[in-house]
Scaffold this motif. Structure first.
Motif, short mmCIF file in Angstrom:
data_model
loop_
_atom_site.label_atom_id
_atom_site.label_comp_id
_atom_site.label_asym_id
_atom_site.label_seq_id
_atom_site.Cartn_x
_atom_site.Cartn_y
_atom_site.Cartn_z
N LEU A 1 -6.33 -2.74 7.26
CA LEU A 1 -5.06 -1.63 6.57
C LEU A 1 -5.92 -0.12 6.49
CD1 LEU A 1 -3.49 -3.64 3.57
CD2 LEU A 1 -2.40 -2.82 5.72
N ALA A 2 -7.09 -0.10 6.42
CA ALA A 2 -7.70 1.09 6.36
C ALA A 2 -8.08 1.68 7.50
CB ALA A 2 -9.38 0.85 5.56
N LYS A 3 -8.19 0.92 8.63
CA LYS A 3 -8.18 1.29 10.03
C LYS A 3 -6.82 1.84 10.42
CE LYS A 3 -12.07 -1.99 11.35
NZ LYS A 3 -12.37 -2.80 12.44
N VAL B 1 1.04 -1.28 0.10
CA VAL B 1 -0.07 0.08 -0.21
C VAL B 1 0.77 1.39 -0.14
CG1 VAL B 1 -1.60 1.42 1.25
CG2 VAL B 1 -2.14 -1.14 1.28
N GLN B 2 1.95 1.10 0.70
CA GLN B 2 2.73 2.28 1.05
C GLN B 2 3.66 2.55 -0.44
OE1 GLN B 2 4.90 1.08 4.43
NE2 GLN B 2 3.74 2.71 5.41
N SER C 1 -9.69 9.14 -1.02
CA SER C 1 -8.33 9.56 -0.39
C SER C 1 -7.42 8.58 -1.10
CB SER C 1 -8.25 9.26 1.20
OG SER C 1 -8.09 7.94 1.31
N ARG C 2 -6.12 9.12 -1.22
CA ARG C 2 -5.01 8.33 -1.86
C ARG C 2 -4.80 7.00 -1.07
NH1 ARG C 2 -2.98 13.49 -3.33
NH2 ARG C 2 -2.79 13.65 -5.61
N VAL C 3 -4.79 7.10 0.27
CA VAL C 3 -4.78 5.77 0.77
C VAL C 3 -5.75 4.63 0.64
CG1 VAL C 3 -4.50 4.71 3.44
CG2 VAL C 3 -3.36 6.88 2.73
N GLY D 1 -5.79 4.82 7.35
CA GLY D 1 -6.88 5.85 6.94
C GLY D 1 -7.40 6.64 8.24
N THR D 2 -8.74 7.16 7.72
CA THR D 2 -9.45 7.96 8.88
C THR D 2 -10.38 7.15 9.52
OG1 THR D 2 -11.32 8.24 7.37
CG2 THR D 2 -9.39 9.85 6.96
N ASP D 3 -11.02 7.66 10.36
CA ASP D 3 -12.04 6.75 11.19
C ASP D 3 -13.19 6.13 10.58
OD1 ASP D 3 -10.83 7.86 13.36
OD2 ASP D 3 -12.20 9.39 13.96
#
Length: 149
Positions: A118-120, A11-12, A86-88, A123-125
């Motif tokens: 990974l999203a948690k 992902v990074q 979001s890009r992430v 990423g955002t909440d």
């Protein structure tokens, strides 16, 4: 090799490639070196060669199929466009879609669960719920998606 660490690096790497227009090998090399030095995720890298091979294969696979993956995701992003994500979240969704549709080494449910984690983490909440919603719809039609590719 820990696949969780590999997915984080994938992902990074995808993020770096999109943001800084770097080649996959450069992004992967830098991030594996950082992971080995800092080890902030508390993962022990026991087989760097295997890790690098897995990461490079998946990064290149996602990048190679990016157009098809993005087209699939657009279908499941009700009320959203890829460019607005979001890009992430975009990279996480791309990786999970690649694993579910194009790779044979990961069960679809595992790919979804890993993407949510990974999203948690990155990423955002709301990222975990969002990723779960998109991939939950996709997994219901996975057999059709695989035959269309």
């Amino acid at each position: 090799m820990k696949r969780r660490l590999a997915r984080e690096i994938i992902v990074q790497s995808l993020y770096q490639m999109e943001m800084n227009d770097v080649e996959s090998a450069d992004a992967v090399e830098m991030l594996i070196a950082e992971a080995a030095e800092e080890n902030e995720s508390e993962h022990v890298i026991t087989d760097e060669i295997e890790l690098k091979a897995y990461v490079v294969a998946h990064v290149n696979g996602v990048w190679e199929h990016k157009t098809a993956i993005d087209d699939m995701l657009e279908h499941y992003l009700k009320g959203w466009q890829m460019s607005r994500l979001s890009r992430v979240d975009r990279q996480i969704l791309r990786l999970a879609t690649f694993e579910m549709v194009f790779a044979d080494d990961v069960p679809a449910k595992v790919a979804v669960n890993e993407a949510i984690d990974l999203a948690k983490h990155f990423g955002t909440d709301d990222s975990g719920k969002f990723v779960n919603g998109v991939l939950g719809k996709m997994i219901q039609e996975l057999d059709t998606l695989k035959t269309e590719q």
